[in-house]
Design a protein around this motif. Structure first.
Motif, PDB file in Angstrom:
ATOM      1  N   ARG A  57       0.833  -1.212   0.000  1.00 41.40           N
ATOM      2  CA  ARG A  57       0.000   0.000   0.000  1.00 41.40           C
ATOM      3  C   ARG A  57       0.862   1.254   0.000  1.00 41.40           C
ATOM      4  O   ARG A  57       0.627   2.186  -0.774  1.00 41.40           O
ATOM      5  CB  ARG A  57      -0.927  -0.033   1.218  1.00 41.40           C
ATOM      6  N   LEU A  58       1.887   1.255   0.854  1.00 42.94           N
ATOM      7  CA  LEU A  58       2.731   2.442   0.971  1.00 42.94           C
ATOM      8  C   LEU A  58       3.648   2.619  -0.238  1.00 42.94           C
ATOM      9  O   LEU A  58       3.948   3.755  -0.632  1.00 42.94           O
ATOM     10  CB  LEU A  58       3.561   2.360   2.253  1.00 42.94           C
ATOM     11  N   ALA A  59       4.099   1.503  -0.818  1.00 41.44           N
ATOM     12  CA  ALA A  59       4.992   1.578  -1.984  1.00 41.44           C
ATOM     13  C   ALA A  59       4.220   1.656  -3.294  1.00 41.44           C
ATOM     14  O   ALA A  59       4.821   1.738  -4.362  1.00 41.44           O
ATOM     15  CB  ALA A  59       5.924   0.365  -1.994  1.00 41.44           C
ATOM     16  N   LYS A  60       2.862   1.589  -3.196  1.00 42.42           N
ATOM     17  CA  LYS A  60       1.993   1.595  -4.380  1.00 42.42           C
ATOM     18  C   LYS A  60       2.419   0.507  -5.364  1.00 42.42           C
ATOM     19  O   LYS A  60       2.554   0.735  -6.583  1.00 42.42           O
ATOM     20  CB  LYS A  60       2.002   2.976  -5.042  1.00 42.42           C
ATOM     21  N   SER A  61       2.630  -0.688  -4.814  1.00 44.80           N
ATOM     22  CA  SER A  61       3.100  -1.823  -5.609  1.00 44.80           C
ATOM     23  C   SER A  61       1.987  -2.385  -6.482  1.00 44.80           C
ATOM     24  O   SER A  61       0.843  -2.543  -6.035  1.00 44.80           O
ATOM     25  CB  SER A  61       3.631  -2.927  -4.692  1.00 44.80           C
ATOM     26  N   ASP A 282      14.097 -22.021  12.203  1.00 45.06           N
ATOM     27  CA  ASP A 282      14.760 -20.785  12.602  1.00 45.06           C
ATOM     28  C   ASP A 282      14.920 -19.847  11.413  1.00 45.06           C
ATOM     29  O   ASP A 282      16.026 -19.416  11.058  1.00 45.06           O
ATOM     30  CB  ASP A 282      16.120 -21.082  13.248  1.00 45.06           C
ATOM     31  N   LEU A 283      13.792 -19.524  10.788  1.00 46.73           N
ATOM     32  CA  LEU A 283      13.762 -18.671   9.615  1.00 46.73           C
ATOM     33  C   LEU A 283      13.234 -17.286   9.962  1.00 46.73           C
ATOM     34  O   LEU A 283      12.512 -17.105  10.941  1.00 46.73           O
ATOM     35  CB  LEU A 283      12.858 -19.276   8.532  1.00 46.73           C
ATOM     36  N   ILE A 284      13.577 -16.306   9.134  1.00 42.94           N
ATOM     37  CA  ILE A 284      13.008 -14.970   9.240  1.00 42.94           C
ATOM     38  C   ILE A 284      12.512 -14.538   7.863  1.00 42.94           C
ATOM     39  O   ILE A 284      12.871 -15.139   6.843  1.00 42.94           O
ATOM     40  CB  ILE A 284      14.014 -13.932   9.786  1.00 42.94           C
ATOM     41  N   THR A 285      11.703 -13.486   7.846  1.00 42.42           N
ATOM     42  CA  THR A 285      11.197 -12.927   6.594  1.00 42.42           C
ATOM     43  C   THR A 285      11.738 -11.517   6.409  1.00 42.42           C
ATOM     44  O   THR A 285      11.712 -10.709   7.344  1.00 42.42           O
ATOM     45  CB  THR A 285       9.657 -12.866   6.607  1.00 42.42           C
ATOM     46  N   PHE A 286      12.265 -11.240   5.198  1.00 41.47           N
ATOM     47  CA  PHE A 286      12.598  -9.861   4.861  1.00 41.47           C
ATOM     48  C   PHE A 286      11.814  -9.483   3.607  1.00 41.47           C
ATOM     49  O   PHE A 286      11.193 -10.334   2.960  1.00 41.47           O
ATOM     50  CB  PHE A 286      14.111  -9.667   4.689  1.00 41.47           C
ATOM     51  N   PHE A 287      11.830  -8.199   3.263  1.00 36.04           N
ATOM     52  CA  PHE A 287      10.969  -7.712   2.188  1.00 36.04           C
ATOM     53  C   PHE A 287      11.731  -6.855   1.186  1.00 36.04           C
ATOM     54  O   PHE A 287      12.758  -6.252   1.509  1.00 36.04           O
ATOM     55  CB  PHE A 287       9.826  -6.860   2.762  1.00 36.04           C
ATOM     56  N   THR A 288      11.190  -6.814  -0.014  1.00 36.55           N
ATOM     57  CA  THR A 288      11.553  -5.796  -0.996  1.00 36.55           C
ATOM     58  C   THR A 288      10.243  -5.139  -1.416  1.00 36.55           C
ATOM     59  O   THR A 288       9.214  -5.814  -1.524  1.00 36.55           O
ATOM     60  CB  THR A 288      12.271  -6.386  -2.217  1.00 36.55           C
ATOM     61  N   ALA A 289      10.267  -3.822  -1.633  1.00 35.50           N
ATOM     62  CA  ALA A 289       9.025  -3.124  -1.961  1.00 35.50           C
ATOM     63  C   ALA A 289       9.304  -1.972  -2.912  1.00 35.50           C
ATOM     64  O   ALA A 289      10.220  -1.171  -2.680  1.00 35.50           O
ATOM     65  CB  ALA A 289       8.361  -2.593  -0.694  1.00 35.50           C
ATOM     66  N   GLY A 290       8.530  -1.919  -4.006  1.00 34.74           N
ATOM     67  CA  GLY A 290       8.668  -0.848  -4.984  1.00 34.74           C
ATOM     68  C   GLY A 290       7.421  -0.771  -5.836  1.00 34.74           C
ATOM     69  O   GLY A 290       6.447  -1.504  -5.603  1.00 34.74           O
ATOM     70  N   PRO A 291       7.399   0.084  -6.851  1.00 36.24           N
ATOM     71  CA  PRO A 291       6.206   0.239  -7.686  1.00 36.24           C
ATOM     72  C   PRO A 291       5.787  -1.040  -8.407  1.00 36.24           C
ATOM     73  O   PRO A 291       4.592  -1.283  -8.594  1.00 36.24           O
ATOM     74  CB  PRO A 291       6.631   1.315  -8.694  1.00 36.24           C
ATOM     75  N   LYS A 292       6.749  -1.858  -8.810  1.00 35.51           N
ATOM     76  CA  LYS A 292       6.405  -3.086  -9.542  1.00 35.51           C
ATOM     77  C   LYS A 292       5.811  -4.143  -8.624  1.00 35.51           C
ATOM     78  O   LYS A 292       4.807  -4.780  -8.963  1.00 35.51           O
ATOM     79  CB  LYS A 292       7.638  -3.647 -10.246  1.00 35.51           C
ATOM     80  N   GLU A 293       6.446  -4.357  -7.470  1.00 33.49           N
ATOM     81  CA  GLU A 293       5.958  -5.414  -6.579  1.00 33.49           C
ATOM     82  C   GLU A 293       6.453  -5.211  -5.157  1.00 33.49           C
ATOM     83  O   GLU A 293       7.491  -4.590  -4.914  1.00 33.49           O
ATOM     84  CB  GLU A 293       6.412  -6.801  -7.076  1.00 33.49           C
ATOM     85  N   ALA A 294       5.650  -5.739  -4.233  1.00 36.06           N
ATOM     86  CA  ALA A 294       6.087  -5.906  -2.843  1.00 36.06           C
ATOM     87  C   ALA A 294       6.225  -7.400  -2.640  1.00 36.06           C
ATOM     88  O   ALA A 294       5.299  -8.170  -2.944  1.00 36.06           O
ATOM     89  CB  ALA A 294       5.068  -5.322  -1.879  1.00 36.06           C
ATOM     90  N   ARG A 295       7.374  -7.818  -2.118  1.00 37.62           N
ATOM     91  CA  ARG A 295       7.644  -9.256  -2.086  1.00 37.62           C
ATOM     92  C   ARG A 295       8.291  -9.658  -0.763  1.00 37.62           C
ATOM     93  O   ARG A 295       9.128  -8.934  -0.218  1.00 37.62           O
ATOM     94  CB  ARG A 295       8.560  -9.641  -3.248  1.00 37.62           C
ATOM     95  N   CYS A 334       6.813   6.001   8.874  1.00 36.82           N
ATOM     96  CA  CYS A 334       7.228   7.159   8.074  1.00 36.82           C
ATOM     97  C   CYS A 334       6.500   7.228   6.733  1.00 36.82           C
ATOM     98  O   CYS A 334       6.908   7.982   5.839  1.00 36.82           O
ATOM     99  CB  CYS A 334       8.737   7.129   7.848  1.00 36.82           C
ATOM    100  N   ASP A 335       5.454   6.432   6.580  1.00 34.80           N
ATOM    101  CA  ASP A 335       4.642   6.450   5.350  1.00 34.80           C
ATOM    102  C   ASP A 335       5.441   6.115   4.097  1.00 34.80           C
ATOM    103  O   ASP A 335       5.236   6.692   3.029  1.00 34.80           O
ATOM    104  CB  ASP A 335       3.945   7.793   5.157  1.00 34.80           C
ATOM    105  N   GLY A 336       6.355   5.164   4.225  1.00 34.51           N
ATOM    106  CA  GLY A 336       7.038   4.668   3.040  1.00 34.51           C
ATOM    107  C   GLY A 336       8.514   4.990   2.998  1.00 34.51           C
ATOM    108  O   GLY A 336       9.087   5.570   3.927  1.00 34.51           O
ATOM    109  N   GLU A 337       9.141   4.610   1.868  1.00 34.96           N
ATOM    110  CA  GLU A 337      10.587   4.705   1.729  1.00 34.96           C
ATOM    111  C   GLU A 337      11.096   6.145   1.812  1.00 34.96           C
ATOM    112  O   GLU A 337      12.055   6.430   2.536  1.00 34.96           O
ATOM    113  CB  GLU A 337      11.017   4.085   0.397  1.00 34.96           C
ATOM    114  N   GLN A 338      10.463   7.068   1.074  1.00 39.51           N
ATOM    115  CA  GLN A 338      10.955   8.441   1.068  1.00 39.51           C
ATOM    116  C   GLN A 338      10.840   9.084   2.444  1.00 39.51           C
ATOM    117  O   GLN A 338      11.746   9.786   2.899  1.00 39.51           O
ATOM    118  CB  GLN A 338      10.194   9.272   0.033  1.00 39.51           C
ATOM    119  N   GLY A 339       9.711   8.814   3.115  1.00 39.84           N
ATOM    120  CA  GLY A 339       9.542   9.347   4.462  1.00 39.84           C
ATOM    121  C   GLY A 339      10.583   8.806   5.421  1.00 39.84           C
ATOM    122  O   GLY A 339      11.089   9.543   6.286  1.00 39.84           O
TER     123      GLY A 339
END
Length: 367
Positions: A57-61, A282-295, A334-339
């Protein structure tokens, strides 16, 4: 990358019913007789994570891509499977490469569903399956060690190490213990340990399949499984495969929530199974987020930034320069990456940085 689990158990314990429900497919036939599953079935499900929706939502993916959980269901094993009884032994090879074993145990009585051992006793059933897996590991190692031993006698340094690793595993298995009880492997040993692909070296999660009445609080059978699991350091999840099958038929989340509420349940079985699997491995989750996709991506706890980058693509790890990192909490606050950047919440981390659950990464690399 997600993680994959091999599903094992005696016939008629609800393995295939559970598999069908969890993957919302009819890929595995569920029937009231042994050996109805004669081919291994593989299904993948997206791992629910509300954080991913927030990031999208915040990255408008344009797309949301969850990490994946893969199930591999094989034919039911029976006593004597390692000697060729039943069909399950034919398919043990299909689960040698999985990350963990899900052992489904029947914890309900029924006059309509036969039990190959004649009575309901999940602890006995667990011991039967564990014995068959140990015997399968023994047979595998005894077949492979002889040619390696010949190479070792010819001063093949690598073969010598591998033979020593195999002999250590064989000694434990011949003593009637699973390979996972070996806790003192050296760093040098580990590549050879992984190469053995021993079924009994994998972490195990017991899934107690109960009737609808026992889904919320369990019963005497689940209590006995919990005691057994605690003694060996295994995980336990209680699920009603029958309920999961009904949930899988419902069209909307609202219908599913309403159905669960009528049964006094807070969540479906998959929602319990996934965290248990992550904890087990013993796993963790990390993310990538941008206009194309949030993953969402999965990596082992303690992995450094280059290893996390390698989950996305091997080139990212090989040419790793740095990781631009924002925590999920800061990204949202911070309402997303730029914030987050404006607030000074984005960090630039190097190759020694240890990835944390919820990190939102942008990797810089050069190949």
């Amino acid at each position: 990358m997600g993680f994959n689990c091999g599903i094992v158990g005696l016939p008629n314990v609800g393995k295939s019913t559970l598999f069908n429900a969890l993957t919302s497919t009819a890929a595995a036939e569920a029937a009231n007789y042994p050996f109805c599953t004669i081919e291994p079935n593989t299904g993948r499900v997206g791992v629910p994570d509300s954080r991913l929706d927030d990031l999208a939502r915040l990255a408008k993916s344009a797309k949301i891509i969850p990490t994946q959980l893969e199930f591999v269901d094989i034919a039911g094993l029976v006593r004597g499977a390692s000697k060729g009884e039943g069909l399950g032994n034919q398919f043990l090879g299909n689960i040698r490469q999985v990350d963990a074993i899900i052992h489904v145990l029947r914890c309900f009585a029924s006059d309509d569903i036969t039990h190959v051992e004649g009575s309901v006793d999940p602890v006995r059933d667990a011991e039967i399956i564990e014995t068959e897996l140990m015997l399968s590991d023994l047979e595998s190692l005894e077949r492979r060690i002889e040619p390696l031993a010949k190479r070792a006698k010819g001063n093949d340094k690598e073969a010598k190490i591998e033979v020593a690793v195999m002999e250590k595993a064989l000694a434990v298995l011949r003593d009637g213990k699973p390979a996972r009880t070996i806790s003192d492997w050296s760093r040098e040993d580990m590549p050879y340990v992984q190469r053995m692909q021993l079924l009994t070296s994998k972490p195990i999660l017991f899934v107690c399949n109960v009737d609808e009445e026992s889904a919320a609080a369990g019963n005497e059978h689940t209590a006995s499984v919990e005691a057994m699991a605690a003694a060996i350091g295994a995980g336990v999840v209680t699920i009603s495969a029958a309920i999961e099958a009904e949930i899988a038929q419902l069209a909307t989340d609202e219908e599913k929530a309403e159905f669960l509420e009528t049964l006094g349940l807070d969540e479906a079985g998959l929602a319990k199974l996934i965290p248990a699997g992550y904890q087990l491995l013993d796993l963790i989750t990390f993310f990538t987020a941008g206009p194309k996709e949030a993953r969402a991506w999965t990596v082992r706890r303690g992995a450094k930034a280059p290893e996390a980058a390698g989950v996305i693509h091997t080139d990212f790890e090989r040419g790793f320069i740095r990781a631009e990192t924002i925590s999920y909490d800061d990204f949202v606050a911070c309402d997303g990456e730029q914030g987050a950047k404006d607030a000074g919440k984005m960090r630039v981390e190097g190759g020694e940085y240890v990835a944390h659950d919820g990190d939102v990464f942008h990797f810089r690399f050069n190949v």
